[in-house]
Enzyme design. Structure first.
Site, PDB file in Angstrom:
ATOM      1  N   GLY A   9       0.802  -1.233   0.000  1.00 42.80           N
ATOM      2  CA  GLY A   9       0.000   0.000   0.000  1.00 42.80           C
ATOM      3  C   GLY A   9       0.828   1.271   0.000  1.00 42.80           C
ATOM      4  N   GLY A  12      -0.524   4.844  -1.284  1.00 44.94           N
ATOM      5  CA  GLY A  12      -1.580   5.587  -0.606  1.00 44.94           C
ATOM      6  C   GLY A  12      -0.997   6.734   0.204  1.00 44.94           C
ATOM      7  N   ILE A  14      -0.511   7.250   3.770  1.00 40.60           N
ATOM      8  CA  ILE A  14       0.556   6.966   4.749  1.00 40.60           C
ATOM      9  C   ILE A  14       1.680   6.187   4.072  1.00 40.60           C
ATOM     10  CG2 ILE A  14       1.109   5.881   6.961  1.00 40.60           C
ATOM     11  CD1 ILE A  14      -1.878   6.269   7.712  1.00 40.60           C
ATOM     12  N   THR A 101      -9.786  -7.154   1.113  1.00 39.96           N
ATOM     13  CA  THR A 101      -8.402  -6.686   1.267  1.00 39.96           C
ATOM     14  C   THR A 101      -7.944  -6.714   2.725  1.00 39.96           C
ATOM     15  OG1 THR A 101      -8.303  -5.345  -0.724  1.00 39.96           O
ATOM     16  CG2 THR A 101      -6.947  -4.607   1.115  1.00 39.96           C
ATOM     17  N   THR A 131      -5.509   0.329  13.542  1.00 40.55           N
ATOM     18  CA  THR A 131      -6.085   1.660  13.750  1.00 40.55           C
ATOM     19  C   THR A 131      -6.722   1.743  15.127  1.00 40.55           C
ATOM     20  OG1 THR A 131      -7.923   3.080  13.049  1.00 40.55           O
ATOM     21  CG2 THR A 131      -8.112   0.762  12.483  1.00 40.55           C
ATOM     22  N   ASP A 132      -6.814   2.961  15.666  1.00 38.95           N
ATOM     23  CA  ASP A 132      -7.508   3.118  16.960  1.00 38.95           C
ATOM     24  C   ASP A 132      -9.002   2.803  16.831  1.00 38.95           C
ATOM     25  OD1 ASP A 132      -8.306   5.398  15.557  1.00 38.95           O
ATOM     26  OD2 ASP A 132      -7.704   6.828  17.106  1.00 38.95           O
ATOM     27  N   GLU A 133      -9.513   2.774  15.607  1.00 40.62           N
ATOM     28  CA  GLU A 133     -10.956   2.516  15.425  1.00 40.62           C
ATOM     29  C   GLU A 133     -11.353   1.111  15.872  1.00 40.62           C
ATOM     30  OE1 GLU A 133     -12.963   3.958  12.033  1.00 40.62           O
ATOM     31  OE2 GLU A 133     -11.663   5.708  11.829  1.00 40.62           O
ATOM     32  N   TYR A 159     -15.530  -0.919   8.253  1.00 37.71           N
ATOM     33  CA  TYR A 159     -14.083  -0.688   8.117  1.00 37.71           C
ATOM     34  C   TYR A 159     -13.350  -1.149   9.384  1.00 37.71           C
ATOM     35  CZ  TYR A 159      -9.704   1.888   8.716  1.00 37.71           C
ATOM     36  OH  TYR A 159      -8.396   2.216   9.002  1.00 37.71           O
ATOM     37  N   LYS A 163     -10.577  -4.154   9.920  1.00 36.33           N
ATOM     38  CA  LYS A 163      -9.221  -3.912  10.435  1.00 36.33           C
ATOM     39  C   LYS A 163      -8.970  -4.729  11.704  1.00 36.33           C
ATOM     40  CE  LYS A 163      -6.402  -1.495   9.304  1.00 36.33           C
ATOM     41  NZ  LYS A 163      -5.245  -1.709   8.367  1.00 36.33           N
ATOM     42  N   PRO A 283     -23.804   7.056   9.789  1.00 37.10           N
ATOM     43  CA  PRO A 283     -24.414   6.009  10.631  1.00 37.10           C
ATOM     44  C   PRO A 283     -23.366   5.387  11.554  1.00 37.10           C
ATOM     45  CG  PRO A 283     -24.969   5.679   8.308  1.00 37.10           C
ATOM     46  CD  PRO A 283     -23.936   6.766   8.352  1.00 37.10           C
ATOM     47  N   GLY A 284     -23.730   5.221  12.828  1.00 36.44           N
ATOM     48  CA  GLY A 284     -22.809   4.599  13.795  1.00 36.44           C
ATOM     49  C   GLY A 284     -21.568   5.427  14.063  1.00 36.44           C
TER      50      GLY A 284
HETATM   51  P1  NAD Z   1      -5.093   4.901   1.634  1.00 37.63           P
HETATM   52  O1  NAD Z   1      -6.493   4.526   1.268  1.00 37.63           O
HETATM   53  O2  NAD Z   1      -4.638   6.291   1.344  1.00 37.63           O
HETATM   54  O3  NAD Z   1      -4.058   3.898   0.938  1.00 37.63           O
HETATM   55  C1  NAD Z   1      -4.295   2.520   0.840  1.00 37.63           C
HETATM   56  C2  NAD Z   1      -3.357   1.956  -0.217  1.00 37.63           C
HETATM   57  O4  NAD Z   1      -3.546   0.513  -0.250  1.00 37.63           O
HETATM   58  C3  NAD Z   1      -3.651   2.467  -1.638  1.00 37.63           C
HETATM   59  O5  NAD Z   1      -2.443   2.827  -2.273  1.00 37.63           O
HETATM   60  C4  NAD Z   1      -4.301   1.272  -2.328  1.00 37.63           C
HETATM   61  O6  NAD Z   1      -4.092   1.235  -3.730  1.00 37.63           O
HETATM   62  C5  NAD Z   1      -3.627   0.115  -1.606  1.00 37.63           C
HETATM   63  N1  NAD Z   1      -4.412  -1.121  -1.670  1.00 37.63           N
HETATM   64  C6  NAD Z   1      -5.726  -1.281  -1.374  1.00 37.63           C
HETATM   65  N2  NAD Z   1      -6.103  -2.552  -1.576  1.00 37.63           N
HETATM   66  C7  NAD Z   1      -5.005  -3.231  -1.986  1.00 37.63           C
HETATM   67  C8  NAD Z   1      -4.755  -4.574  -2.343  1.00 37.63           C
HETATM   68  N3  NAD Z   1      -5.723  -5.496  -2.320  1.00 37.63           N
HETATM   69  N4  NAD Z   1      -3.508  -4.927  -2.726  1.00 37.63           N
HETATM   70  C9  NAD Z   1      -2.514  -4.007  -2.761  1.00 37.63           C
HETATM   71  N5  NAD Z   1      -2.697  -2.706  -2.447  1.00 37.63           N
HETATM   72  C10 NAD Z   1      -3.924  -2.319  -2.061  1.00 37.63           C
HETATM   73  O7  NAD Z   1      -4.958   4.574   3.188  1.00 37.63           O
HETATM   74  P2  NAD Z   1      -4.096   5.307   4.311  1.00 37.63           P
HETATM   75  O8  NAD Z   1      -4.922   6.351   4.935  1.00 37.63           O
HETATM   76  O9  NAD Z   1      -2.766   5.624   3.772  1.00 37.63           O
HETATM   77  O10 NAD Z   1      -3.975   4.109   5.376  1.00 37.63           O
HETATM   78  C11 NAD Z   1      -2.911   3.170   5.272  1.00 37.63           C
HETATM   79  C12 NAD Z   1      -3.053   2.152   6.391  1.00 37.63           C
HETATM   80  O11 NAD Z   1      -3.001   2.810   7.650  1.00 37.63           O
HETATM   81  C13 NAD Z   1      -4.375   1.387   6.371  1.00 37.63           C
HETATM   82  O12 NAD Z   1      -4.110   0.064   6.742  1.00 37.63           O
HETATM   83  C14 NAD Z   1      -5.216   2.086   7.431  1.00 37.63           C
HETATM   84  O13 NAD Z   1      -6.156   1.214   7.982  1.00 37.63           O
HETATM   85  C15 NAD Z   1      -4.149   2.488   8.431  1.00 37.63           C
HETATM   86  N6  NAD Z   1      -4.435   3.679   9.248  1.00 37.63           N
HETATM   87  C16 NAD Z   1      -4.776   4.863   8.657  1.00 37.63           C
HETATM   88  C17 NAD Z   1      -4.961   5.992   9.446  1.00 37.63           C
HETATM   89  C18 NAD Z   1      -5.319   7.321   8.832  1.00 37.63           C
HETATM   90  O14 NAD Z   1      -5.576   8.279   9.575  1.00 37.63           O
HETATM   91  N7  NAD Z   1      -5.317   7.474   7.532  1.00 37.63           N
HETATM   92  C19 NAD Z   1      -4.808   5.901  10.846  1.00 37.63           C
HETATM   93  C20 NAD Z   1      -4.477   4.657  11.410  1.00 37.63           C
HETATM   94  C21 NAD Z   1      -4.268   3.553  10.600  1.00 37.63           C
HETATM   95  O1  DAU Z   2      -8.713   6.942  13.583  1.00 32.33           O
HETATM   96  C1  DAU Z   2      -7.968   6.410  12.539  1.00 32.33           C
HETATM   97  C2  DAU Z   2      -8.817   6.405  11.269  1.00 32.33           C
HETATM   98  O2  DAU Z   2      -8.924   7.764  10.851  1.00 32.33           O
HETATM   99  C3  DAU Z   2      -8.233   5.545  10.174  1.00 32.33           C
HETATM  100  O3  DAU Z   2      -8.231   4.204  10.602  1.00 32.33           O
HETATM  101  C4  DAU Z   2      -9.074   5.681   8.888  1.00 32.33           C
HETATM  102  O4  DAU Z   2      -8.462   4.957   7.833  1.00 32.33           O
HETATM  103  C5  DAU Z   2      -9.138   7.149   8.512  1.00 32.33           C
HETATM  104  O5  DAU Z   2      -9.981   7.320   7.377  1.00 32.33           O
HETATM  105  C6  DAU Z   2      -9.686   7.981   9.674  1.00 32.33           C
HETATM  106  O6  DAU Z   2     -11.075   7.658   9.918  1.00 32.33           O
HETATM  107  P1  DAU Z   2     -12.164   8.791  10.236  1.00 32.33           P
HETATM  108  O7  DAU Z   2     -13.492   8.247   9.893  1.00 32.33           O
HETATM  109  O8  DAU Z   2     -11.965   9.343  11.597  1.00 32.33           O
HETATM  110  O9  DAU Z   2     -11.678   9.917   9.180  1.00 32.33           O
HETATM  111  P2  DAU Z   2     -12.519  10.899   8.223  1.00 32.33           P
HETATM  112  O10 DAU Z   2     -11.540  11.876   7.663  1.00 32.33           O
HETATM  113  O11 DAU Z   2     -13.409  10.179   7.292  1.00 32.33           O
HETATM  114  O12 DAU Z   2     -13.438  11.673   9.268  1.00 32.33           O
HETATM  115  C7  DAU Z   2     -12.881  12.398  10.356  1.00 32.33           C
HETATM  116  C8  DAU Z   2     -14.047  13.015  11.151  1.00 32.33           C
HETATM  117  O13 DAU Z   2     -14.680  14.012  10.314  1.00 32.33           O
HETATM  118  C9  DAU Z   2     -15.131  12.003  11.479  1.00 32.33           C
HETATM  119  O14 DAU Z   2     -15.651  12.290  12.774  1.00 32.33           O
HETATM  120  C10 DAU Z   2     -16.205  12.240  10.425  1.00 32.33           C
HETATM  121  C11 DAU Z   2     -16.062  13.724  10.116  1.00 32.33           C
HETATM  122  N1  DAU Z   2     -16.393  14.107   8.728  1.00 32.33           N
HETATM  123  C12 DAU Z   2     -15.787  13.412   7.719  1.00 32.33           C
HETATM  124  C13 DAU Z   2     -16.051  13.702   6.394  1.00 32.33           C
HETATM  125  C14 DAU Z   2     -15.396  12.937   5.275  1.00 32.33           C
HETATM  126  C15 DAU Z   2     -17.271  15.134   8.464  1.00 32.33           C
HETATM  127  O15 DAU Z   2     -17.826  15.787   9.396  1.00 32.33           O
HETATM  128  N2  DAU Z   2     -17.543  15.443   7.164  1.00 32.33           N
HETATM  129  C16 DAU Z   2     -16.981  14.759   6.102  1.00 32.33           C
HETATM  130  O16 DAU Z   2     -17.273  15.092   4.926  1.00 32.33           O
END
Ligand code: NAD
Ligand code: DAU
Length: 355
Positions: A9, A12, A14, A101, A131-133, A159, A163, A283-284
């Site tokens: 990944g 993406g 991170i 995935t 993830t903390d989720e 999601y 995870k 939702p949720g």
């Molecule tokens: P992202 O959606 O930006 O990137 C995901 C990447 O995985 C993409 O490049 C996608 O093409 C690749 N991918 C998806 N399915 C695949 C598959 N089957 N085979 C190979 N590659 C595949 O996600 P992100 O926000 O960079 O998150 C990366 C990781 O960190 C995830 O595991 C997510 O759960 C975790 N995470 C994210 C956050 C956050 O705040 N974004 C916080 C905590 C943990």
């Molecule tokens: O906590 C770690 C998680 O953080 C990661 O595991 C996930 O991959 C990452 O997507 C993120 O999840 P969230 O659901 O917290 O992120 P998001 O940016 O979607 O939303 C952040 C907060 O903002 C959440 O409380 C929902 C709110 N929100 C989000 C969107 C997209 C809005 O109010 N409006 C919006 O349009």
């Protein structure tokens, strides 16, 4: 010492920051980035590396595909597993790709590692980026209550459930097969190259286009924000110094309500409150996330150094303001052509491996 790291990944948000971070902090390591390029995988995130760096290799491949993984894992010394379906709202619309995935892909990787170890007797560290989720939701009225590694898992979105399944599968491979695995559970990341479906890049880019920002529900939900560079530091610490079979929480100690975040973005963008549209709640929708990261701080000496507020937010907003071309190509879909232009059929051939 790790010499050849397989990152899943890496195209993406991170993942691309992590590839660049490792390139800078461990310049002698070889890196292979396997990514299938879903909608959130963007080769332009690593444009500066792909053409010039002979210690970096991109392989277009699916982590659910054993034939792709087998040769990549055979030659790797360790794996940092970031590939995932990552957006909660998409998991509510269709949870199937999340199970595919995040659960099956993780299990496929673990089995490929087990098989490689059985073949050559060489253990390979596997870091699962959870993830903390997975811990579920905290109430707003108890600020001292934070997630620790002992908090029972209580995932509440498809999601988070997918995870949590990958996270628990990883730990099961430690207990059952003695594999060298570790799990990180991090809070919400902010920084460059985040897909503009997530709240910060969505809101900033909407405002740059003169559009309103959709705030869910009452806007009082709380997230604990961490700069992506601090998350990358934590992943490297766990990769190099973490204990096998252990879980490490990672957080920025930086709780903000969504309304507080939105008002801060509006101010940085020179916009008023009239640009907020309150929309139907998710939702949720988990109310609050808060991470107690004292274990990784005490055991591995990690601390966030880039997440101070509001500097981290200002720096992130400035990045999207300065990189309009990047996000316009994402929003328009033009970024999808980059792979074909750069690689044509070459990468496909590299992935046609025998099982
Ligand atoms: P992202 O959606 O930006 O990137 C995901 C990447 O995985 C993409 O490049 C996608 O093409 C690749 N991918 C998806 N399915 C695949 C598959 N089957 N085979 C190979 N590659 C595949 O996600 P992100 O926000 O960079 O998150 C990366 C990781 O960190 C995830 O595991 C997510 O759960 C975790 N995470 C994210 C956050 C956050 O705040 N974004 C916080 C905590 C943990
Ligand atoms: O906590 C770690 C998680 O953080 C990661 O595991 C996930 O991959 C990452 O997507 C993120 O999840 P969230 O659901 O917290 O992120 P998001 O940016 O979607 O939303 C952040 C907060 O903002 C959440 O409380 C929902 C709110 N929100 C989000 C969107 C997209 C809005 O109010 N409006 C919006 O349009």
């Amino acid at each position: 010492m790790t010499r050849h790291l397989l990152i899943t990944g890496g195209c993406g948000f991170i993942g691309s920051n992590f590839v660049r971070f490792i390139r800078q902090t461990r310049p002698d390591w070889r890196l292979t980035n396997v990514d299938v390029l879903t909608y959130s995988g963007n080769l332009e995130n690593l444009e500066d590396l792909t053409e010039s760096d002979d210690r970096y290799r991109f392989v277009k491949g699916d982590i659910c595909d054993r034939a792709v993984l087998h040769p990549l894992i055979t030659e790797a010394d360790a794996v940092v597993h970031l590939a995932a379906e990552s957006h909660v709202d998409r998991s509510i619309l269709d949870s199937r790709p999340f199970v595919q995935t995040n659960v099956l892909g993780t299990q496929t990787l673990l089995d490929a590692l087990r098989r490689a170890q059985a073949n050559d007797g060489r253990p390979r560290r596997f870091v699962y980026v959870s993830t903390d989720e997975v811990y579920g939701s905290l109430p707003l009225d108890d600020p001292d209550n934070k997630f620790t590694e002992q908090t029972p898992l209580d995932p509440r979105s498809p999601y988070a459930a997918s995870k949590a399944a990958g996270d628990q599968m990883t730990l099961a491979y430690f207990h059952t097969f003695g594999m060298d695995v570790a799990v990180t559970r991090c809070s919400n990341n902010l920084g460059p190259y985040q897909f503009p479906e997530k709240v910060i890049p969505l809101f900033v880019t909407n405002l740059m286009d003169g559009e309103k920002v959709p705030l869910y529900g009452d806007g009082k939900n709380v997230r604990d924000w961490i700069h992506v560079d601090d998350h990358c530091e934590a992943l490297l610490a766990v990769l190099e110094r973490g204990q096998a079979g252990e879980v490490y929480n990672v957080g920025g100690n930086n709780e903000r309500s969504n309304i507080e975040l939105t008002l801060a973005i509006l101010e940085l963008m020179g916009c008023g409150k009239e640009m907020i549209t309150y929309v139907k709640d998710r939702p949720g929708h988990d109310r609050r996330y808060a991470i107690d990261a004292s274990k990784i701080e005490a055991d591995l000496g990690w601390k966030p150094t880039r997440s101070a507020w509001p500097e981290a937010l200002r720096e992130t907003v400035d990045w999207y303001r300065a990189n309009r071309t990047w996000w316009e190509r994402v929003k328009s879909g033009a970024y999808r052509d980059y792979y074909k232009q750069q690689y044509g059929a070459r990468i496909g051939a590299a992935c046609a491996c025998e099982d």
